[in-house]
Design an enzyme around this catalytic site. Structure first.
Site, PDB file in Angstrom:
ATOM      1  N   SER A  41     -96.474 -42.167  -3.690  1.00 28.91           N
ATOM      2  CA  SER A  41     -95.154 -42.608  -3.203  1.00 28.91           C
ATOM      3  C   SER A  41     -94.028 -41.902  -3.942  1.00 28.91           C
ATOM      4  O   SER A  41     -92.853 -42.143  -3.677  1.00 28.91           O
ATOM      5  CB  SER A  41     -95.022 -44.130  -3.373  1.00 28.91           C
ATOM      6  OG  SER A  41     -95.262 -44.491  -4.719  1.00 28.91           O
ATOM      7  N   ASN A 128     -96.627 -54.218 -10.077  1.00 30.13           N
ATOM      8  CA  ASN A 128     -96.241 -55.132  -8.994  1.00 30.13           C
ATOM      9  C   ASN A 128     -94.924 -55.848  -9.292  1.00 30.13           C
ATOM     10  O   ASN A 128     -94.076 -55.982  -8.420  1.00 30.13           O
ATOM     11  CB  ASN A 128     -97.348 -56.162  -8.746  1.00 30.13           C
ATOM     12  CG  ASN A 128     -98.652 -55.483  -8.332  1.00 30.13           C
ATOM     13  OD1 ASN A 128     -98.671 -54.285  -8.075  1.00 30.13           O
ATOM     14  ND2 ASN A 128     -99.732 -56.244  -8.283  1.00 30.13           N
ATOM     15  N   THR A 173     -64.081 -56.329  31.297  1.00 31.97           N
ATOM     16  CA  THR A 173     -65.326 -57.090  31.256  1.00 31.97           C
ATOM     17  C   THR A 173     -66.200 -56.459  32.331  1.00 31.97           C
ATOM     18  O   THR A 173     -65.681 -55.972  33.339  1.00 31.97           O
ATOM     19  CB  THR A 173     -65.124 -58.593  31.549  1.00 31.97           C
ATOM     20  OG1 THR A 173     -64.703 -58.740  32.915  1.00 31.97           O
ATOM     21  CG2 THR A 173     -64.098 -59.235  30.627  1.00 31.97           C
ATOM     22  N   HIS A 174     -67.482 -56.413  32.105  1.00 29.55           N
ATOM     23  CA  HIS A 174     -68.409 -55.730  33.020  1.00 29.55           C
ATOM     24  C   HIS A 174     -68.010 -54.268  33.220  1.00 29.55           C
ATOM     25  O   HIS A 174     -68.325 -53.673  34.240  1.00 29.55           O
ATOM     26  CB  HIS A 174     -68.470 -56.429  34.388  1.00 29.55           C
ATOM     27  CG  HIS A 174     -68.680 -57.905  34.299  1.00 29.55           C
ATOM     28  ND1 HIS A 174     -69.923 -58.495  34.408  1.00 29.55           N
ATOM     29  CD2 HIS A 174     -67.799 -58.921  34.072  1.00 29.55           C
ATOM     30  CE1 HIS A 174     -69.801 -59.809  34.286  1.00 29.55           C
ATOM     31  NE2 HIS A 174     -68.517 -60.092  34.060  1.00 29.55           N
ATOM     32  N   SER A 295     -70.236 -26.458  23.106  1.00 24.43           N
ATOM     33  CA  SER A 295     -71.483 -26.225  23.822  1.00 24.43           C
ATOM     34  C   SER A 295     -71.897 -24.783  23.612  1.00 24.43           C
ATOM     35  O   SER A 295     -71.046 -23.904  23.498  1.00 24.43           O
ATOM     36  CB  SER A 295     -71.268 -26.505  25.310  1.00 24.43           C
ATOM     37  OG  SER A 295     -72.261 -25.835  26.078  1.00 24.43           O
ATOM     38  N   LYS A 301     -66.456 -26.950  26.816  1.00 25.47           N
ATOM     39  CA  LYS A 301     -66.865 -28.279  26.353  1.00 25.47           C
ATOM     40  C   LYS A 301     -66.357 -28.640  24.961  1.00 25.47           C
ATOM     41  O   LYS A 301     -66.266 -27.812  24.072  1.00 25.47           O
ATOM     42  CB  LYS A 301     -68.402 -28.392  26.323  1.00 25.47           C
ATOM     43  CG  LYS A 301     -69.079 -28.485  27.672  1.00 25.47           C
ATOM     44  CD  LYS A 301     -68.675 -29.699  28.500  1.00 25.47           C
ATOM     45  CE  LYS A 301     -69.174 -30.991  27.931  1.00 25.47           C
ATOM     46  NZ  LYS A 301     -70.624 -31.144  28.094  1.00 25.47           N
ATOM     47  N   ASN A 303     -67.572 -31.866  22.720  1.00 25.49           N
ATOM     48  CA  ASN A 303     -68.482 -33.014  22.775  1.00 25.49           C
ATOM     49  C   ASN A 303     -68.313 -33.926  21.566  1.00 25.49           C
ATOM     50  O   ASN A 303     -68.142 -33.451  20.447  1.00 25.49           O
ATOM     51  CB  ASN A 303     -69.932 -32.527  22.833  1.00 25.49           C
ATOM     52  CG  ASN A 303     -70.232 -31.782  24.114  1.00 25.49           C
ATOM     53  OD1 ASN A 303     -69.682 -32.104  25.169  1.00 25.49           O
ATOM     54  ND2 ASN A 303     -71.087 -30.782  24.024  1.00 25.49           N
ATOM     55  N   GLU A 308     -71.514 -39.911  19.036  1.00 29.18           N
ATOM     56  CA  GLU A 308     -72.794 -40.146  19.708  1.00 29.18           C
ATOM     57  C   GLU A 308     -73.909 -40.406  18.702  1.00 29.18           C
ATOM     58  O   GLU A 308     -74.783 -41.247  18.919  1.00 29.18           O
ATOM     59  CB  GLU A 308     -73.167 -38.937  20.570  1.00 29.18           C
ATOM     60  CG  GLU A 308     -72.281 -38.731  21.783  1.00 29.18           C
ATOM     61  CD  GLU A 308     -72.577 -37.401  22.442  1.00 29.18           C
ATOM     62  OE1 GLU A 308     -73.453 -37.363  23.319  1.00 29.18           O
ATOM     63  OE2 GLU A 308     -71.959 -36.392  22.063  1.00 29.18           O
ATOM     64  N   TYR A 335     -99.678 -59.264  -4.004  1.00 31.47           N
ATOM     65  CA  TYR A 335     -99.319 -57.887  -3.693  1.00 31.47           C
ATOM     66  C   TYR A 335    -100.403 -57.208  -2.865  1.00 31.47           C
ATOM     67  O   TYR A 335    -101.587 -57.426  -3.068  1.00 31.47           O
ATOM     68  CB  TYR A 335     -99.088 -57.085  -4.992  1.00 31.47           C
ATOM     69  CG  TYR A 335     -98.756 -55.630  -4.713  1.00 31.47           C
ATOM     70  CD1 TYR A 335     -97.457 -55.240  -4.424  1.00 31.47           C
ATOM     71  CD2 TYR A 335     -99.762 -54.666  -4.677  1.00 31.47           C
ATOM     72  CE1 TYR A 335     -97.159 -53.921  -4.114  1.00 31.47           C
ATOM     73  CE2 TYR A 335     -99.477 -53.342  -4.375  1.00 31.47           C
ATOM     74  CZ  TYR A 335     -98.174 -52.974  -4.089  1.00 31.47           C
ATOM     75  OH  TYR A 335     -97.888 -51.676  -3.778  1.00 31.47           O
ATOM     76  N   GLN A 340     -95.999 -50.896  -0.115  1.00 26.36           N
ATOM     77  CA  GLN A 340     -95.393 -49.614  -0.477  1.00 26.36           C
ATOM     78  C   GLN A 340     -94.667 -49.009   0.737  1.00 26.36           C
ATOM     79  O   GLN A 340     -93.775 -48.177   0.578  1.00 26.36           O
ATOM     80  CB  GLN A 340     -96.495 -48.670  -0.976  1.00 26.36           C
ATOM     81  CG  GLN A 340     -96.010 -47.317  -1.408  1.00 26.36           C
ATOM     82  CD  GLN A 340     -97.064 -46.558  -2.189  1.00 26.36           C
ATOM     83  OE1 GLN A 340     -97.408 -46.926  -3.312  1.00 26.36           O
ATOM     84  NE2 GLN A 340     -97.609 -45.517  -1.598  1.00 26.36           N
ATOM     85  N   LYS A 343     -90.579 -48.827   1.506  1.00 24.69           N
ATOM     86  CA  LYS A 343     -89.539 -47.983   0.894  1.00 24.69           C
ATOM     87  C   LYS A 343     -88.874 -47.010   1.835  1.00 24.69           C
ATOM     88  O   LYS A 343     -87.645 -46.873   1.833  1.00 24.69           O
ATOM     89  CB  LYS A 343     -90.124 -47.251  -0.311  1.00 24.69           C
ATOM     90  CG  LYS A 343     -90.134 -48.159  -1.500  1.00 24.69           C
ATOM     91  CD  LYS A 343     -90.974 -47.667  -2.614  1.00 24.69           C
ATOM     92  CE  LYS A 343     -91.544 -48.863  -3.323  1.00 24.69           C
ATOM     93  NZ  LYS A 343     -92.403 -49.732  -2.477  1.00 24.69           N
TER      94      LYS A 343
HETATM   95  N1  ARG Z   1     -95.879 -47.791  -5.459  1.00 23.81           N
HETATM   96  C1  ARG Z   1     -96.163 -49.181  -5.400  1.00 23.81           C
HETATM   97  C2  ARG Z   1     -95.318 -49.861  -4.335  1.00 23.81           C
HETATM   98  O1  ARG Z   1     -94.465 -49.261  -3.850  1.00 23.81           O
HETATM   99  C3  ARG Z   1     -95.886 -49.811  -6.711  1.00 23.81           C
HETATM  100  C4  ARG Z   1     -96.751 -50.986  -6.972  1.00 23.81           C
HETATM  101  C5  ARG Z   1     -98.126 -50.512  -7.009  1.00 23.81           C
HETATM  102  N2  ARG Z   1     -99.043 -51.507  -7.412  1.00 23.81           N
HETATM  103  C6  ARG Z   1    -100.322 -51.373  -7.177  1.00 23.81           C
HETATM  104  N3  ARG Z   1    -101.064 -52.278  -7.638  1.00 23.81           N
HETATM  105  N4  ARG Z   1    -100.825 -50.367  -6.506  1.00 23.81           N
HETATM  106  O2  ARG Z   1     -95.520 -50.988  -3.952  1.00 23.81           O
END
Ligand code: ARG
Length: 479
Positions: A41, A128, A173-174, A295, A301, A303, A308, A335, A340, A343
């Site tokens: 990660s 954790n 409206t609408h 464009s 154009k 844009n 958007e 956990y 993970q 993120k």
């Molecule tokens: N990279 C892990 C996460 O984002 C951190 C915690 C990992 N804990 C574990 N027991 N693998 O959740």
């Protein structure tokens, strides 16, 4: 006790460039490279480094207070972490992807820098509770920045509203012309929406303001850590009362993403309005060249790509919420590695909202409003028909009856190819003897606007009061 030799596969030591994993003791085989890449990660959680280091410094101090580190060990760790922070800040930190995540990277580097004492930092702590801590610290930080970004968007909207308090605009409206409003009223609608977004982010931050560290892997740390002192040290308002909840909870991410999805929906509607208004068909606004694109084939154009894309990005903001909700649903306590997966959606929403907050204020500030054109069309298409009915109501006609009478007036005008304002008194009187000489005045856009002086209405006087309210909300100290 001597370990039983058993039937062990000979240990395949990792190549010397790859540092051994913290769990190497238990393992006889090194990780499959694809598995290692799959579980890593670091590429995305490295952004948590400032918070990871901060958490570790506080943890070292807590370990010191609990008598688990000598003063010199604690100092060595704190000084070592300062050096690690310096490397991270200056971009010289030697990241090691094979060490999976930011937590193990920081810890291993500390060990390299200060030796054996570094190995004591993870005492009584787990990744954790560590990741939950890092995320909460990051969240508290980012929410401050986002609320300030939204406040700046509000500020520009308030400034543009102040210029357009008396500028009539057709209200819809609408997507059909409905009643005249003033442009400021339309712009301020978004200021109040964004205010609720800022409040939602603030509420989310308040609920996230709970220390998870000390929960350990799941059951609570086995050492006499003063968690209240730790919370104080790290600036948390409270300490988590249940270790299982502390390490398995991602409500703070989900709430953030929910607030982000709602906010994205608001920003998308604003962008949608402007995109529509910039069409030749509407002709209400023109984007500055600096916030438009051309464009590659059609030379004429211009844009509204920026608007958007603001509209388009609401898709990923909603998607990120659904992604994390779906990941969390059905996870047994406590956990699980699935978590993970929180993120990338989390960070993506942060980045998306920050990017919008950077581009939107200057885009709004540089927008040209074609108020002449808005004014010209504000009274078209029977926009004041409700006012004609209200005129009869003021003369004692029940509204339902007045509605019907004016409906017939409109039908007649349509057949004659006329607007309401083109009808003479004699023509109007055919529909009701209550129409008098003053009816013309009731049919103007200005009269229609002025009539709506109720709190929250579009009368310039009412909008002026709303503007003052909006301006107060965007005061710097509110963030
Ligand atoms: N990279 C892990 C996460 O984002 C951190 C915690 C990992 N804990 C574990 N027991 N693998 O959740």
């Amino acid at each position: 006790m001597k370990p039983r030799p058993g039937k062990r596969t000979p240990r395949k030591t990792p190549p010397s460039s790859a540092p051994a994993k913290p769990w190497a003791g238990r393992f006889t085989q090194s990780a499959d490279p694809a598995a290692e890449r799959f579980t890593a990660s670091l590429a995305f959680d490295r952004r948590l480094w400032p918070h990871d280091v901060t958490g570790s410094v506080a943890w070292a101090k807590a370990l010191g207070r609990a008598g688990l580190l000598s003063a010199s060990e604690r100092d060595a760790i704190v000084t070592g972490l300062a050096a690690v922070r310096e490397e991270l800040a200056s971009g010289t930190f030697p990241f090691r992807p094979e060490l999976e995540d930011i937590h193990m990277n920081v810890e291993r580097r500390l060990q390299e820098l200060i030796g054996e004492a570094g190995g004591k930092l993870h005492t009584g702590r787990s990744r954790n509770d560590q990741i939950a801590l890092d995320e909460r610290l990051y969240l508290k930080d980012i929410i401050g920045r986002l609320r300030e970004g939204l406040r700046r968007v509000q500020e520009v909207l308030v400034a543009r509203a102040a210029e357009t308090l008396e500028a009539p605009l057709p209200g819809y409206t609408h997507l059909q012309r409905a009643q005249p409003i003033v442009l400021a009223h339309h712009l301020l609608a978004y200021v109040f929406m964004l205010q609720r977004d800022r409040e939602r982010f603030r509420d989310c931050r308040a609920r996230a303001d709970v220390l998870p560290l000390g929960a350990g892997a799941l059951a609570g740390t086995a050492f006499p850590i003063d968690r209240e002192a730790l919370a104080k040290d790290l600036g948390f308002a409270a300490v988590s009362p249940n270790s299982l909840d502390a390490v398995s909870d991602r409500d703070y991410v989900v709430e953030f993403l929910a607030a982000g999805a709602i906010c994205g929906m608001h920003l998308s509607r604003l962008a949608a309005d402007l995109t529509l208004w910039a069409t030749a068909e509407f002709g209400f606004v023109e984007f500055s060249d600096a916030f438009a694109t051309g464009s590659s084939i059609m030379p004429q154009k211009k844009n509204p790509d920026v608007a958007e894309l603001i509209r388009g990005k609401s898709g990923r903001l909603s998607g990120n919420l659904v992604a994390v909700l779906t990941t969390m649903k059905g996870l047994p306590l406590a956990y699980n590695a699935d978590m993970q997966e929180d993120k990338e959606p989390f960070f993506d929403s942060v980045d998306t909202l920050e990017a919008i907050c950077a581009v939107l204020p200057p885009m709004l500030a540089s927008l040209t409003f074609h108020t002449d054109r808005m004014r010209r069309v504000a009274g078209e298409n029977f926009a004041t028909a409700t006012d004609l009915a209200d005129y009869l109501v003021r003369k004692g006609v029940p509204f339902r009856r007045a509605h019907e009478v004016v409906g017939r007036v409109v039908r007649y005008a349509l057949d004659e190819g006329k607007g309401l304002e083109d009808l003479g008194l004699a023509e109007l009187r055919r529909f009701s003897p209550l129409f008098d000489g003053d009816v013309k005045d009731a049919l103007t856009v200005e009269a229609s606007l002025r009539a709506r002086a109720v709190t929250g209405g579009t009368a310039p006087a009412a909008v002026r009061r709303a503007l003052a309210q909006a301006r107060a909300l965007t005061g710097q100290e509110q963030s």
